[in-house]
Design a protein around this motif. Structure first.
Motif, PDB file in Angstrom:
ATOM      1  N   ALA A 163       0.824  -1.215   0.000  1.00  9.76           N
ATOM      2  CA  ALA A 163       0.000   0.000   0.000  1.00  9.76           C
ATOM      3  C   ALA A 163       0.849   1.252   0.000  1.00  9.76           C
ATOM      4  N   GLN A 164       2.064   1.156   0.552  1.00 10.61           N
ATOM      5  CA  GLN A 164       2.946   2.311   0.630  1.00 10.61           C
ATOM      6  C   GLN A 164       3.624   2.619  -0.704  1.00 10.61           C
ATOM      7  N   VAL A 165       3.765   1.610  -1.538  1.00 12.06           N
ATOM      8  CA  VAL A 165       4.355   1.837  -2.864  1.00 12.06           C
ATOM      9  C   VAL A 165       3.369   2.562  -3.770  1.00 12.06           C
ATOM     10  N   GLY A 166       2.089   2.510  -3.419  1.00 10.98           N
ATOM     11  CA  GLY A 166       1.060   3.158  -4.223  1.00 10.98           C
ATOM     12  C   GLY A 166       1.294   4.643  -4.453  1.00 10.98           C
ATOM     13  N   PRO A 167       1.574   5.432  -3.397  1.00  9.85           N
ATOM     14  CA  PRO A 167       1.789   6.871  -3.611  1.00  9.85           C
ATOM     15  C   PRO A 167       2.921   7.210  -4.573  1.00  9.85           C
ATOM     16  N   PRO A 168       4.147   6.636  -4.434  1.00  6.44           N
ATOM     17  CA  PRO A 168       5.170   6.987  -5.428  1.00  6.44           C
ATOM     18  C   PRO A 168       4.848   6.487  -6.825  1.00  6.44           C
ATOM     19  N   LEU A 169       4.215   5.297  -6.913  1.00  7.37           N
ATOM     20  CA  LEU A 169       3.826   4.821  -8.246  1.00  7.37           C
ATOM     21  C   LEU A 169       2.752   5.719  -8.844  1.00  7.37           C
ATOM     22  N   GLY A 170       1.804   6.113  -8.012  1.00  8.57           N
ATOM     23  CA  GLY A 170       0.777   7.035  -8.486  1.00  8.57           C
ATOM     24  C   GLY A 170       1.366   8.372  -8.875  1.00  8.57           C
ATOM     25  N   THR A 171       2.293   8.874  -8.054  1.00  7.00           N
ATOM     26  CA  THR A 171       2.987  10.128  -8.370  1.00  7.00           C
ATOM     27  C   THR A 171       3.780   9.999  -9.655  1.00  7.00           C
ATOM     28  N   LEU A 172       4.434   8.844  -9.813  1.00  6.50           N
ATOM     29  CA  LEU A 172       5.230   8.594 -11.016  1.00  6.50           C
ATOM     30  C   LEU A 172       4.341   8.608 -12.256  1.00  6.50           C
ATOM     31  N   MET A 173       3.205   7.929 -12.173  1.00  2.00           N
ATOM     32  CA  MET A 173       2.289   7.894 -13.317  1.00  2.00           C
ATOM     33  C   MET A 173       1.703   9.274 -13.597  1.00  2.00           C
ATOM     34  N   ALA A 174       1.280   9.966 -12.529  1.00  2.00           N
ATOM     35  CA  ALA A 174       0.643  11.274 -12.701  1.00  2.00           C
ATOM     36  C   ALA A 174       1.610  12.289 -13.296  1.00  2.00           C
ATOM     37  N   ASN A 175       2.802  12.385 -12.704  1.00  5.30           N
ATOM     38  CA  ASN A 175       3.777  13.344 -13.224  1.00  5.30           C
ATOM     39  C   ASN A 175       4.317  12.927 -14.579  1.00  5.30           C
ATOM     40  N   GLY A 176       4.374  11.601 -14.816  1.00  9.30           N
ATOM     41  CA  GLY A 176       4.809  11.132 -16.129  1.00  9.30           C
ATOM     42  C   GLY A 176       3.846  11.546 -17.223  1.00  9.30           C
ATOM     43  N   VAL A 177       2.544  11.374 -16.956  1.00  8.01           N
ATOM     44  CA  VAL A 177       1.530  11.790 -17.927  1.00  8.01           C
ATOM     45  C   VAL A 177       1.588  13.294 -18.158  1.00  8.01           C
ATOM     46  N   LEU A 178       1.694  14.066 -17.059  1.00  9.22           N
ATOM     47  CA  LEU A 178       1.767  15.525 -17.185  1.00  9.22           C
ATOM     48  C   LEU A 178       3.032  15.961 -17.916  1.00  9.22           C
TER      49      LEU A 178
END
Length: 442
Positions: free
Chosen positions: A164-179
């Motif tokens: 569950a803790q890996v979720g935030p950096p992975l989510g951040t990675l995906m979000a900032n990657g898309v942006l």
């Protein structure tokens, strides 16, 4: 790093169930944090101009971070509602509902009119949808932690709960990657006009994928056993507050430092780099992307280390290191060459706290109250730490023009975390009742 072996037995579940639970926790939380993180990045980069236009750039950013804070303020409501349901009706059903709630809110943010198109209605709708996001996230974390940890042996909980803790950096990675891709492919006018919306509308596809995984998952063996014994609570919130006060306080305080450090090195750094160091949006986002990529491996490693050497030791090293590094960062930050390693190292110290955090927090509560207790700790700490930090950072920067006051704020937050670690339980035991330990001296 050797992967812990999966446990056997009716309570712990088999290896296949454990891996499925780990994947469901990781994927679902990553998708939900993609939704949450894409808003965070947009608040730092474009929402000030689009929804809160004004003559002073930092004023618009401050207002945008105000809506960012709403997502944290809404979390306790989600924690109370979904945390209670998670202990009463089960982990799986609640996690399907939270994923769906966040996905719908994020999708509709991508359809919102801007201030230029709808006036005051635009920021009002933005705040409302951000609130809905926060309610969903408030109910997500506690369940995602239990989804994987309750299939594992307690002495391996640090590693497995870190899904569950890996979720935030992975989510951040995906979000900032898309942006970053959108910002690179489009002109600034195109990005501000419609490009940013694409990142939010993609949420529909991602959430559909997450729902497919979660609906096929079994209920956790710990909850099945509680259900079979008829040991589900009828008023879990009241019971947590009445019987496990010290555990709740320890869990809340332990989360403040990580939340504040994350707010600095994954969110506010985008504003600081672009508005104070004259870096481009792409350069600022790149620094966060690289730091988040390192975290994907560092967080489970930190959880595994906490299984071997103790939660409080690894967590404490991260808190002390994060406090010191925040001062160093503002002394060295001047360009991409210094900001990038500064962000990476800041997120390394965050990982040392964040990896053991899920197990540390959940271990403060009995199995029958664990969803409620973990959710309350997570959400109330979010208000103290994550919600206020970007607002405080922006205010201090506008008033003083220096980052050293921000660094002092982070130091205080890390000290608060050390106090929480000292109050909390240090023993990584089995799923035996721990109510007495949670309210008695450590």
């Amino acid at each position: 790093m050797s992967t812990p072996t999966a446990p056997t037995g009716s309570v712990a579940g088999d290896r296949r169930s454990l891996y499925k639970a780990f994947a469901a926790s990781l994927s679902g939380t990553s998708l939900e944090w993609y939704d949450f993180a894409v808003y965070s990045s947009a608040a730092a980069l474009v929402f000030g101009d689009l929804f809160f236009p004004g003559s002073e750039p930092l004023t618009g950013t401050l207002q945008a971070f105000g809506t960012y804070a709403v997502g944290y303020i809404a979390r306790p409501l989600g924690g109370i509602i979904f945390g209670r349901l998670g202990d009463v009706i089960g982990r799986k059903k609640v996690l399907v509902a939270t994923l769906l709630l966040i996905g719908i809110a994020t999708f509709f943010i991508g359809l919102l009119p801007t201030h230029a198109q709808a006036g005051a209605l635009a920021p009002t709708l933005l705040v409302f949808l951000r609130f809905i996001q926060g309610v969903g996230v408030g109910g997500e974390w506690g369940g995602a932690v239990l989804l994987s940890s309750e299939f594992s042996q307690a002495r391996q909980r640090g590693f497995w709960a870190s899904a569950a803790q890996v979720g935030p950096p992975l989510g951040t990675l995906m979000a900032n990657g898309v942006l970053a891709v959108l910002a690179g492919l489009l002109s600034e006018d195109q990005f501000l006009s419609w490009g940013w919306r694409v990142a939010f509308l993609l949420s529909a596809v991602l959430v559909a994928f997450g729902l497919l995984i979660r609906t096929k998952l079994e209920e956790t063996p710990v909850f099945k056993e509680l259900e079979a014994r008829g040991d589900r609570p009828t008023a879990p919130v009241t019971e947590v507050l009445r019987t496990q006060t010290r555990g709740l306080v320890a869990a809340i305080l332990s989360r403040v430092g990580p939340d504040v450090l994350y707010a600095m090195f994954a969110v506010f750094v985008l504003t600081y780099a672009t508005k104070n160091l004259d870096m481009s949006r792409g350069e600022a986002v790149t620094a966060v992307l690289v730091g988040s990529a390192f975290q994907v491996g560092l967080i489970p490693l930190s959880g595994w280390l906490s299984d071997r050497y103790g939660r409080r030791l690894i967590y404490g090293i991260g808190a002390v290191g994060g406090a010191i590094w925040s001062v160093v960062f503002f002394a060295m930050a001047s360009s991409l060459a210094t900001v990038l390693p500064g962000v990476v190292i800041g997120l390394v110290f965050h990982s040392l706290m964040y990896g053991p955090q899920a197990a540390f927090v959940s271990e403060q509560f009995t199995a029958r109250l664990r969803y409620t207790g973990s959710s309350l700790a997570y959400t109330f700490a979010g208000i103290i730490g994550g919600a206020l930090a970007p607002l405080a950072f922006t205010y201090f920067l506008a008033k003083t023009g220096t980052g050293y006051v921000i660094a002092l704020y982070i130091v205080v937050a890390c000290v608060v975390t050390l106090v929480g670690l000292r109050l909390g339980r240090a023993v990584q035991d089995e799923d035996a009742p721990v109510a007495a330990a949670a309210v008695s001296p450590a």
